[in-house]
Scaffold this motif. Structure first.
Motif, PDB file in Angstrom:
ATOM      1  N   ARG A 140      48.648  46.477  29.867  1.00 24.44           N
ATOM      2  CA  ARG A 140      49.123  45.370  29.025  1.00 24.44           C
ATOM      3  C   ARG A 140      48.473  44.100  29.574  1.00 24.44           C
ATOM      4  O   ARG A 140      48.861  43.590  30.622  1.00 24.44           O
ATOM      5  CB  ARG A 140      50.643  45.294  29.068  1.00 24.44           C
ATOM      6  N   VAL A 141      47.450  43.635  28.888  1.00 24.74           N
ATOM      7  CA  VAL A 141      46.609  42.554  29.422  1.00 24.74           C
ATOM      8  C   VAL A 141      47.330  41.222  29.303  1.00 24.74           C
ATOM      9  O   VAL A 141      47.752  40.811  28.208  1.00 24.74           O
ATOM     10  CB  VAL A 141      45.256  42.492  28.694  1.00 24.74           C
ATOM     11  N   VAL A 142      47.485  40.533  30.448  1.00 22.36           N
ATOM     12  CA  VAL A 142      48.111  39.209  30.459  1.00 22.36           C
ATOM     13  C   VAL A 142      47.111  38.110  30.826  1.00 22.36           C
ATOM     14  O   VAL A 142      47.419  36.924  30.686  1.00 22.36           O
ATOM     15  CB  VAL A 142      49.296  39.163  31.451  1.00 22.36           C
ATOM     16  N   ALA A 143      45.917  38.511  31.293  1.00 20.18           N
ATOM     17  CA  ALA A 143      44.905  37.512  31.643  1.00 20.18           C
ATOM     18  C   ALA A 143      43.529  38.178  31.641  1.00 20.18           C
ATOM     19  O   ALA A 143      43.401  39.367  31.951  1.00 20.18           O
ATOM     20  CB  ALA A 143      45.187  36.905  33.020  1.00 20.18           C
ATOM     21  N   TYR A 144      42.525  37.400  31.297  1.00 18.41           N
ATOM     22  CA  TYR A 144      41.133  37.829  31.419  1.00 18.41           C
ATOM     23  C   TYR A 144      40.465  36.963  32.475  1.00 18.41           C
ATOM     24  O   TYR A 144      40.547  35.726  32.424  1.00 18.41           O
ATOM     25  CB  TYR A 144      40.388  37.689  30.095  1.00 18.41           C
ATOM     26  N   SER A 145      39.801  37.602  33.421  1.00 20.48           N
ATOM     27  CA  SER A 145      39.129  36.854  34.490  1.00 20.48           C
ATOM     28  C   SER A 145      37.965  37.670  35.032  1.00 20.48           C
ATOM     29  O   SER A 145      38.122  38.848  35.349  1.00 20.48           O
ATOM     30  CB  SER A 145      40.106  36.549  35.635  1.00 20.48           C
ATOM     31  N   TRP A 157      48.346  43.450  33.413  1.00 26.64           N
ATOM     32  CA  TRP A 157      47.077  43.564  34.125  1.00 26.64           C
ATOM     33  C   TRP A 157      46.205  42.328  33.886  1.00 26.64           C
ATOM     34  O   TRP A 157      46.244  41.711  32.817  1.00 26.64           O
ATOM     35  CB  TRP A 157      46.305  44.802  33.656  1.00 26.64           C
ATOM     36  N   ILE A 158      45.397  42.022  34.890  1.00 23.54           N
ATOM     37  CA  ILE A 158      44.350  40.994  34.798  1.00 23.54           C
ATOM     38  C   ILE A 158      43.030  41.761  34.668  1.00 23.54           C
ATOM     39  O   ILE A 158      42.650  42.511  35.574  1.00 23.54           O
ATOM     40  CB  ILE A 158      44.343  40.105  36.047  1.00 23.54           C
ATOM     41  N   MET A 159      42.333  41.594  33.561  1.00 25.71           N
ATOM     42  CA  MET A 159      41.161  42.402  33.244  1.00 25.71           C
ATOM     43  C   MET A 159      39.912  41.533  33.071  1.00 25.71           C
ATOM     44  O   MET A 159      40.005  40.312  32.872  1.00 25.71           O
ATOM     45  CB  MET A 159      41.406  43.195  31.958  1.00 25.71           C
ATOM     46  N   ALA A 181      50.475  35.654  42.848  1.00 28.83           N
ATOM     47  CA  ALA A 181      51.550  34.863  42.248  1.00 28.83           C
ATOM     48  C   ALA A 181      52.456  35.702  41.358  1.00 28.83           C
ATOM     49  O   ALA A 181      53.431  35.183  40.804  1.00 28.83           O
ATOM     50  CB  ALA A 181      50.956  33.714  41.448  1.00 28.83           C
ATOM     51  N   GLY A 182      52.109  37.008  41.210  1.00 28.32           N
ATOM     52  CA  GLY A 182      52.982  37.902  40.463  1.00 28.32           C
ATOM     53  C   GLY A 182      52.622  38.100  39.009  1.00 28.32           C
ATOM     54  O   GLY A 182      53.370  38.738  38.264  1.00 28.32           O
ATOM     55  N   LEU A 183      51.445  37.576  38.577  1.00 30.11           N
ATOM     56  CA  LEU A 183      51.114  37.656  37.152  1.00 30.11           C
ATOM     57  C   LEU A 183      50.817  39.086  36.708  1.00 30.11           C
ATOM     58  O   LEU A 183      51.227  39.506  35.623  1.00 30.11           O
ATOM     59  CB  LEU A 183      49.924  36.744  36.839  1.00 30.11           C
TER      60      LEU A 183
END
Length: 306
Positions: free
Chosen positions: A223-228, A198-200, A240-242
């Motif tokens: 499952r956090v993969v990016a913070y934005s 997830w992007i959180m 992009a599939g992140l």
């Protein structure tokens, strides 16, 4: 003082025969037209219309001119010219604070609306997040009106001296990478998205706290993969599939290819949009602007869903 905007509206009401038809032509809501005509009646001191009971909604009722209205219209061109001269000398400057997605997707549509050009407002715009915008109302009066949003009961605070008017809601939607193979019509429960990337929002922000509580309540543990905190960046990364993201509908107006917008029944969250107006700024022109803003946001809401 007679408002020339109200006189122009009067002409359309008389020509078209109803408040609703005039509203459609001018780009207002029917209730806004009704309010303008009531204001004009107060300003002139006479009843201009007889409202019939042919419609369930009073603002959609056909109207019949009284003899007073007929008298006003006999010299309407002179009245409008005189009012326009006064209006030009008293055009109101409006210092507006507005958050980015409203400035990107709603304000341009207002500025292109013929109804906007009739308001006689000289706009000065400051684009910033709600917390910074509210400070503009507090500190030395740099702003006249602040357009802000609140997610849940997040910790925004504003001066007690301002009037708060609800504008509309901007609903959040779940966005997934199309590469995951889940179609927009798929029936997906919130817990099915648990443990997925997830992007959180950045932790500690008011939005993040509300979203974290919502996810926990429906057993969604991302499952956090990016913070934005930038929705456009979140959308591009999702495309992009992140990972998946929670994005408001206004940002989805220009969503990139490669994403799927999913309706997850347990995830119901919105940004509640408000106008904050110091009481001394509640002029007829500003009120019409706020109504135009609400109407524009509502119309976008009826067209932006899949």
């Amino acid at each position: 003082m007679i408002n020339p905007v109200h006189l122009r509206t009067l002409v359309e009401v008389v020509r078209l025969g109803s408040f609703a038809a005039a509203a459609t032509r001018l780009g207002y809501t029917a209730s806004a037209v009704s309010q303008q005509m009531s204001a004009l009646e107060r300003d002139t001191g006479v009843a201009l219309f007889q409202r019939s009971a042919r419609s369930v909604l009073p603002t959609e009722a056909a109207v019949v001119m009284t003899r007073h209205a007929a008298k006003v219209l006999t010299d309407i061109d002179t009245l409008m010219a005189a009012a326009a001269r006064t209006h030009e000398s008293t055009s109101q400057e409006l210092r507006l604070g507005i958050f980015p997605s409203l400035a990107t997707y709603v304000l341009p549509r207002i500025l292109q609306n013929p109804a906007w050009r009739k308001l006689g407002i000289e706009l000065r715009v400051s684009v910033a997040e709600p917390g910074q915008t509210i400070q503009g109302l507090r500190t030395g009066g740099e702003l006249d009106v602040a357009l802000v949003y609140q997610v849940g009961q997040s910790g925004l605070a504003w001066p007690h001296t301002v009037n708060r008017q609800w504008i509309g809601d901007d609903d959040f939607r779940v966005v997934l990478p199309a590469a995951w193979g889940i179609g927009p019509e798929s029936k997906v429960a919130a817990d099915h998205l648990s443990d997925m990337p997830w992007i959180m929002h950045h932790p500690g922000t008011s939005d993040a706290t509300v979203i974290e509580r919502l996810f926990a309540s429906c057993n969604l543990h991302p499952r956090v993969v990016a913070y934005s905190d930038d929705f456009h960046a979140s959308l591009e990364m999702a495309a992009a599939g992140l990972g998946a993201a929670l994005v408001p509908e206004l940002a989805l107006l220009h969503r990139p290819p490669g994403v799927v917008v999913l309706d997850v029944p347990e995830i119901r969250l919105a940004r509640n949009v408000f106008a904050l107006l110091p009481k001394e700024q509640l002029t007829a022109q500003v009120q019409l602007f706020v109504e135009l803003l609400a109407d524009t946001l509502h119309k976008l809401g009826t067209t932006r869903r899949d």
